[in-house]
Scaffold this motif. Structure first.
Motif, PDB file in Angstrom:
ATOM      1  N   MET A   1      -2.882  35.437 -28.919  1.00 35.93           N
ATOM      2  CA  MET A   1      -3.148  36.567 -29.790  1.00 35.93           C
ATOM      3  C   MET A   1      -4.579  37.050 -29.552  1.00 35.93           C
ATOM      4  SD  MET A   1      -2.859  36.878 -33.943  1.00 35.93           S
ATOM      5  CE  MET A   1      -1.073  36.735 -33.895  1.00 35.93           C
ATOM      6  N   SER A   2      -4.744  38.351 -29.541  1.00 37.46           N
ATOM      7  CA  SER A   2      -6.066  38.941 -29.316  1.00 37.46           C
ATOM      8  C   SER A   2      -6.671  39.394 -30.644  1.00 37.46           C
ATOM      9  CB  SER A   2      -5.956  40.148 -28.370  1.00 37.46           C
ATOM     10  OG  SER A   2      -5.465  39.735 -27.116  1.00 37.46           O
ATOM     11  N   PHE A   3      -7.971  39.158 -30.807  1.00 35.95           N
ATOM     12  CA  PHE A   3      -8.718  39.584 -31.988  1.00 35.95           C
ATOM     13  C   PHE A   3      -9.858  40.508 -31.541  1.00 35.95           C
ATOM     14  CE2 PHE A   3      -6.749  35.629 -33.197  1.00 35.95           C
ATOM     15  CZ  PHE A   3      -6.333  35.845 -34.508  1.00 35.95           C
ATOM     16  N   HIS A   4      -9.993  41.658 -32.183  1.00 36.00           N
ATOM     17  CA  HIS A   4     -11.084  42.592 -31.910  1.00 36.00           C
ATOM     18  C   HIS A   4     -12.115  42.428 -33.022  1.00 36.00           C
ATOM     19  CE1 HIS A   4      -8.763  44.613 -28.762  1.00 36.00           C
ATOM     20  NE2 HIS A   4      -7.718  44.416 -29.558  1.00 36.00           N
ATOM     21  N   LEU A   5     -13.226  41.778 -32.703  1.00 31.67           N
ATOM     22  CA  LEU A   5     -14.200  41.376 -33.716  1.00 31.67           C
ATOM     23  C   LEU A   5     -15.599  41.836 -33.332  1.00 31.67           C
ATOM     24  CD1 LEU A   5     -12.968  37.696 -34.092  1.00 31.67           C
ATOM     25  CD2 LEU A   5     -12.363  39.620 -35.569  1.00 31.67           C
ATOM     26  N   HIS A   6     -16.450  41.912 -34.355  1.00 27.16           N
ATOM     27  CA  HIS A   6     -17.860  42.210 -34.121  1.00 27.16           C
ATOM     28  C   HIS A   6     -18.590  40.920 -33.750  1.00 27.16           C
ATOM     29  CE1 HIS A   6     -16.392  45.375 -36.817  1.00 27.16           C
ATOM     30  NE2 HIS A   6     -17.258  46.182 -36.160  1.00 27.16           N
ATOM     31  N   LYS A   7     -19.598  41.066 -32.878  1.00 24.35           N
ATOM     32  CA  LYS A   7     -20.265  39.874 -32.385  1.00 24.35           C
ATOM     33  C   LYS A   7     -21.267  39.279 -33.372  1.00 24.35           C
ATOM     34  CE  LYS A   7     -23.980  42.317 -29.911  1.00 24.35           C
ATOM     35  NZ  LYS A   7     -24.639  42.508 -28.604  1.00 24.35           N
ATOM     36  N   PHE A   8     -21.886  40.112 -34.185  1.00 26.50           N
ATOM     37  CA  PHE A   8     -22.967  39.587 -35.029  1.00 26.50           C
ATOM     38  C   PHE A   8     -22.479  38.609 -36.106  1.00 26.50           C
ATOM     39  CE2 PHE A   8     -24.749  43.637 -33.414  1.00 26.50           C
ATOM     40  CZ  PHE A   8     -25.834  43.101 -32.739  1.00 26.50           C
ATOM     41  N   PRO A   9     -21.377  38.870 -36.848  1.00 22.79           N
ATOM     42  CA  PRO A   9     -20.893  37.853 -37.810  1.00 22.79           C
ATOM     43  C   PRO A   9     -20.528  36.543 -37.130  1.00 22.79           C
ATOM     44  CG  PRO A   9     -19.868  39.983 -38.222  1.00 22.79           C
ATOM     45  CD  PRO A   9     -20.582  40.100 -36.912  1.00 22.79           C
ATOM     46  N   LEU A  10     -19.917  36.633 -35.955  1.00 28.80           N
ATOM     47  CA  LEU A  10     -19.506  35.409 -35.251  1.00 28.80           C
ATOM     48  C   LEU A  10     -20.724  34.629 -34.765  1.00 28.80           C
ATOM     49  CD1 LEU A  10     -16.551  36.820 -33.099  1.00 28.80           C
ATOM     50  CD2 LEU A  10     -16.441  35.724 -35.335  1.00 28.80           C
ATOM     51  N   MET A  11     -21.687  35.335 -34.202  1.00 28.95           N
ATOM     52  CA  MET A  11     -22.877  34.669 -33.690  1.00 28.95           C
ATOM     53  C   MET A  11     -23.724  34.068 -34.802  1.00 28.95           C
ATOM     54  SD  MET A  11     -23.926  37.486 -30.785  1.00 28.95           S
ATOM     55  CE  MET A  11     -25.403  36.611 -30.261  1.00 28.95           C
ATOM     56  N   ALA A  12     -23.634  34.642 -36.025  1.00 27.84           N
ATOM     57  CA  ALA A  12     -24.421  34.132 -37.142  1.00 27.84           C
ATOM     58  C   ALA A  12     -23.903  32.781 -37.638  1.00 27.84           C
ATOM     59  CB  ALA A  12     -24.404  35.143 -38.289  1.00 27.84           C
ATOM     60  N   ARG A  13     -22.619  32.496 -37.458  1.00 24.30           N
ATOM     61  CA  ARG A  13     -22.019  31.252 -37.972  1.00 24.30           C
ATOM     62  C   ARG A  13     -21.688  30.241 -36.873  1.00 24.30           C
ATOM     63  NH1 ARG A  13     -22.242  30.090 -43.464  1.00 24.30           N
ATOM     64  NH2 ARG A  13     -21.984  32.016 -44.661  1.00 24.30           N
ATOM     65  N   SER A  14     -21.321  30.719 -35.704  1.00 22.76           N
ATOM     66  CA  SER A  14     -20.837  29.818 -34.648  1.00 22.76           C
ATOM     67  C   SER A  14     -21.858  29.709 -33.525  1.00 22.76           C
ATOM     68  CB  SER A  14     -19.496  30.337 -34.086  1.00 22.76           C
ATOM     69  OG  SER A  14     -19.118  29.606 -32.952  1.00 22.76           O
ATOM     70  N   LYS A  15     -22.331  28.512 -33.296  1.00 24.55           N
ATOM     71  CA  LYS A  15     -23.260  28.274 -32.195  1.00 24.55           C
ATOM     72  C   LYS A  15     -22.550  28.437 -30.856  1.00 24.55           C
ATOM     73  CE  LYS A  15     -26.364  24.733 -30.326  1.00 24.55           C
ATOM     74  NZ  LYS A  15     -26.862  23.351 -30.478  1.00 24.55           N
ATOM     75  N   LYS A  16     -21.287  28.025 -30.809  1.00 29.30           N
ATOM     76  CA  LYS A  16     -20.516  28.126 -29.566  1.00 29.30           C
ATOM     77  C   LYS A  16     -20.341  29.583 -29.156  1.00 29.30           C
ATOM     78  CE  LYS A  16     -17.493  26.774 -26.378  1.00 29.30           C
ATOM     79  NZ  LYS A  16     -17.857  25.943 -25.216  1.00 29.30           N
ATOM     80  N   LEU A  17     -19.916  30.449 -30.073  1.00 32.79           N
ATOM     81  CA  LEU A  17     -19.726  31.862 -29.760  1.00 32.79           C
ATOM     82  C   LEU A  17     -21.062  32.546 -29.465  1.00 32.79           C
ATOM     83  CD1 LEU A  17     -16.975  32.848 -32.362  1.00 32.79           C
ATOM     84  CD2 LEU A  17     -16.688  32.378 -29.929  1.00 32.79           C
ATOM     85  N   HIS A  18     -22.119  32.121 -30.148  1.00 38.15           N
ATOM     86  CA  HIS A  18     -23.444  32.695 -29.892  1.00 38.15           C
ATOM     87  C   HIS A  18     -23.858  32.425 -28.437  1.00 38.15           C
ATOM     88  CE1 HIS A  18     -27.858  32.858 -29.841  1.00 38.15           C
ATOM     89  NE2 HIS A  18     -27.727  33.797 -30.810  1.00 38.15           N
ATOM     90  N   GLU A  19     -23.620  31.219 -27.960  1.00 33.76           N
ATOM     91  CA  GLU A  19     -23.992  30.882 -26.586  1.00 33.76           C
ATOM     92  C   GLU A  19     -23.142  31.658 -25.582  1.00 33.76           C
ATOM     93  OE1 GLU A  19     -23.525  26.700 -26.421  1.00 33.76           O
ATOM     94  OE2 GLU A  19     -25.418  26.266 -27.472  1.00 33.76           O
ATOM     95  N   VAL A  20     -21.839  31.790 -25.840  1.00 32.45           N
ATOM     96  CA  VAL A  20     -20.958  32.496 -24.911  1.00 32.45           C
ATOM     97  C   VAL A  20     -21.325  33.972 -24.830  1.00 32.45           C
ATOM     98  CG1 VAL A  20     -18.579  33.209 -24.486  1.00 32.45           C
ATOM     99  CG2 VAL A  20     -19.068  30.863 -25.200  1.00 32.45           C
ATOM    100  N   ILE A  21     -21.545  34.587 -25.998  1.00 32.72           N
ATOM    101  CA  ILE A  21     -21.860  36.025 -26.007  1.00 32.72           C
ATOM    102  C   ILE A  21     -23.234  36.282 -25.402  1.00 32.72           C
ATOM    103  CG2 ILE A  21     -22.255  38.010 -27.527  1.00 32.72           C
ATOM    104  CD1 ILE A  21     -20.170  36.803 -29.437  1.00 32.72           C
ATOM    105  N   THR A  22     -24.194  35.423 -25.701  1.00 31.30           N
ATOM    106  CA  THR A  22     -25.544  35.587 -25.149  1.00 31.30           C
ATOM    107  C   THR A  22     -25.525  35.462 -23.633  1.00 31.30           C
ATOM    108  OG1 THR A  22     -26.511  34.693 -27.166  1.00 31.30           O
ATOM    109  CG2 THR A  22     -27.901  34.715 -25.200  1.00 31.30           C
TER     110      THR A  22
END
Length: 582
Positions: A1-22
């Motif tokens: 399943m695909s999710f279309h999400l904003h990066k800032f809420p995810l990066m604020a809570r998840s260290k893993k997603l912050h590293e991937v997006i950065t």
């Protein structure tokens, strides 16, 4: 399943997603075809709990209020671990929220702990490494050890699991049952049966290690067997299950359940014994180990008095056995019963009646050997039967189904019953039974005559007592004051003595009838004695024709009917007609 999400809420809570997006933003050469300047495509394979759990975690990142439950807290805890949503990275993060719910809500409830343990089946080995599985098992064992079996509606006392509630994934916080009473019970066993076999085995091992009440252990095992092994729950349809075990898995599960049954008798009830018999049938079908079947046979034997005739009729599944039912199995169960130290006279008589009924059922099997019939009939001690009418019926059925057996075997078969313990009804039937050998018929006639003599003697004693009372009555009446006599007459004493005189007259009529019957039997016995002297000259084939000719009577062949009216009932009928005529 695909999710279309904003990066800032995810990066604020998840260290893993912050590293991937950065990394995506700082390293354009590592982009995929799906990436662009405005979008970053992140793939999370084998995400714990699937898309539903990720959606809940994303809502948490967006500061949307989420509802934790016993069914989703374990997946969310694992999701927080994968996304690295730790307290060090962000305060009041998902991991700490899930841990608080686990310790403060789930692990304080027996039912919620079972539901959370069930949700860990698809989260292994991560749920194991995070300690969720062991904490749930420890909570279940602790809560179960503190429970009182009398306060619950145990599933073993019901023949169906229709009342079992399905595990719900939408169980919200605070939805635990309110106002549960001792009469309704907290049916946590209904949740336990939904565990997978590996988790259930781990739970049972932990339960036994804590030395819990045997009733609790047995109920856990029986409930699970009724749910997952076909044929165990004979009283109703097997409950629907999300997955059907193969025969090999059923065999392994059954052996595990039987191995963990407590040696003590936790449950002593007819439904429990019926379930054990169902497990024994399943063990025979699945060709379980000999140790498994021996354990079940011993378990049943220790409470055989709770069984029914239908329970004992175990079909024979082996091609080596010619009989329809597994008689050897019943003999082994009976041997366990007789070896137990708690055998009482009442219990022994209940089992005696049960075995007599079983003998009557299997006696019609033409493949049943004489020795096997005799072994089972002689297995019980003499004090287990007050009357031998049940044995006589089984003998009669066996002789009818096996007309080809030799005369010596007929006498051996008849030797299982004691003619002195036959009722008058059975004696009357046996005396006319053409299937019985001559020796048995003579014994029956002799003891029938003794019973009639004793009955007549008892009648004479009662008559003499009544006559003495009648003679004393005038003398007693003269000694009483006239006013007292009048008062007694008003109370109906005169009517009582009149009824007594009438009853004595009826007894005299019965006595005359009995004397006539005894004289007739004495003449028959005298004729038989003369006929027996000629039997050895004539051989066994011609004795019945000679006996019929000497006695001048025709024997009627029939199967003993236990529902025929007894002598006492017939006497009551004559008494009623006599009163009516007067």
């Amino acid at each position: 399943m695909s999710f279309h999400l904003h990066k800032f809420p995810l990066m604020a809570r998840s260290k893993k997603l912050h590293e991937v997006i950065t990394e995506h933003e700082t390293n354009p050469t590592g982009r995929t075809a799906a990436d662009s300047d405005d979008f970053c495509h992140v793939t999370l394979p084998d995400f714990p709990g699937g898309s539903e759990t990720f959606e809940t975690a994303a809502k948490f990142c967006y500061a949307v209020k989420i509802e934790l439950s016993s069914s989703n807290v374990a997946p969310l805890r694992c999701a927080g671990e994968v996304l690295e949503m730790t307290e060090e990275y962000c305060e009041d993060n998902l991991i700490s929220k899930a841990e608080r719910f686990l310790s403060q809500t789930v692990l304080r409830s027996l039912r919620d702990s079972i539901r959370t343990l069930k949700s860990c089946e698809d989260l292994l080995p991560m749920a194991e490494s995070l300690g969720i599985v062991q904490r749930c098992i420890d909570s279940i064992v602790s809560k179960a050890s503190a429970s009182d079996p009398s306060l619950f509606g145990w599933p073993v006392n019901e023949f169906t699991n229709s009342g079992a509630a399905a595990v719900s994934s939408s169980h919200e916080t605070g939805s635990r049952r309110k106002g549960a009473t001792a009469s309704g019970g907290d049916r946590w066993f209904d949740e336990l049966v939904f565990l997978s076999p590996p988790l259930f085995k781990r739970l049972i091992v932990s339960i036994k290690a804590r030395d819990l009440n045997p009733e609790i252990v047995e109920n856990c095992l029986i409930s699970y067997a009724k749910k997952h092994i076909p044929g165990v729950n004979r009283g109703g349809r097997r409950s629907s299950s999300s997955s059907v075990l193969s025969e090999i898995e059923q065999k392994e599960l059954l052996e595990t359940i039987v191995t963990n049954l407590p040696e003590e008798n936790g449950l002593r009830s007819s439904p429990a014994v019926t379930v054990f018999f169902g497990m024994l049938r399943a063990a025979n079908i699945l060709i379980a180990s000999n140790a498994c079947r021996a354990t079940l046979e011993k378990k049943i034997g220790l409470q055989l008095e709770q069984a029914t005739l239908d329970d004992l009729l175990i079909p024979s599944y082996s091609y080596l056995t010619e009989t329809l039912y597994d008689v050897d199995c019943v003999q082994r169960i009976l041997a366990h019963f007789l070896r137990s130290n708690r055998v009482r006279s009442v219990t022994l008589m209940l089992v005696g009646k049960l075995i007599d009924g079983y003998l009557s059922e299997i006696a019609s099997d033409t493949n049943l050997k004489t020795d096997k019939f005799l072994d089972l009939a002689f297995a019980l001690p003499e004090q287990s039967r007050l009357y031998d009418d049940g044995l006589y019926r089984s003998v009669d059925v066996y002789l009818k189904a096996h007309p080809w057996i030799k005369e010596a075997d007929r006498e051996r078969i008849c030797g299982v019953m004691d003619c002195r313990k036959l009722t008058l009804e059975a004696c009357t039937h046996a005396a006319q039974n053409e299937r019985l050998p001559l020796r048995a018929v003579v014994q029956v006639l002799f003891f029938e005559q003794l019973q009639l003599r004793q009955a007549i003697a008892g009648t004479l004693i009662n008559t003499d007592i009544g006559r003495l009372d009648m003679e004393r009555l005038p003398e007693m009446a003269r000694q009483e004051d006239e006013s007292i006599v009048e008062d007694e007459v008003e109370r109906g004493i005169g009517g009582t003595w009149t009824a007594a005189v009438r009853d004595n007259q009826v007894l005299r009529l019965d006595m005359d009838s009995m004397r006539t019957r005894v004289n007739h039997l004495e003449r028959e016995c005298s004729t038989m004695k003369k006929a027996i002297e000629k039997i050895h000259k004539m051989g066994p084939s011609g004795w019945r024709g000679s006996l019929t000719k000497k006695l001048g009577c025709k024997f009627k062949t029939q199967v003993c009917d236990s529902h025929e009216p007894t002598i006492v009932e017939a006497r009551k009928g004559r008494t009623h007609r006599h009163h009516h005529q007067q």
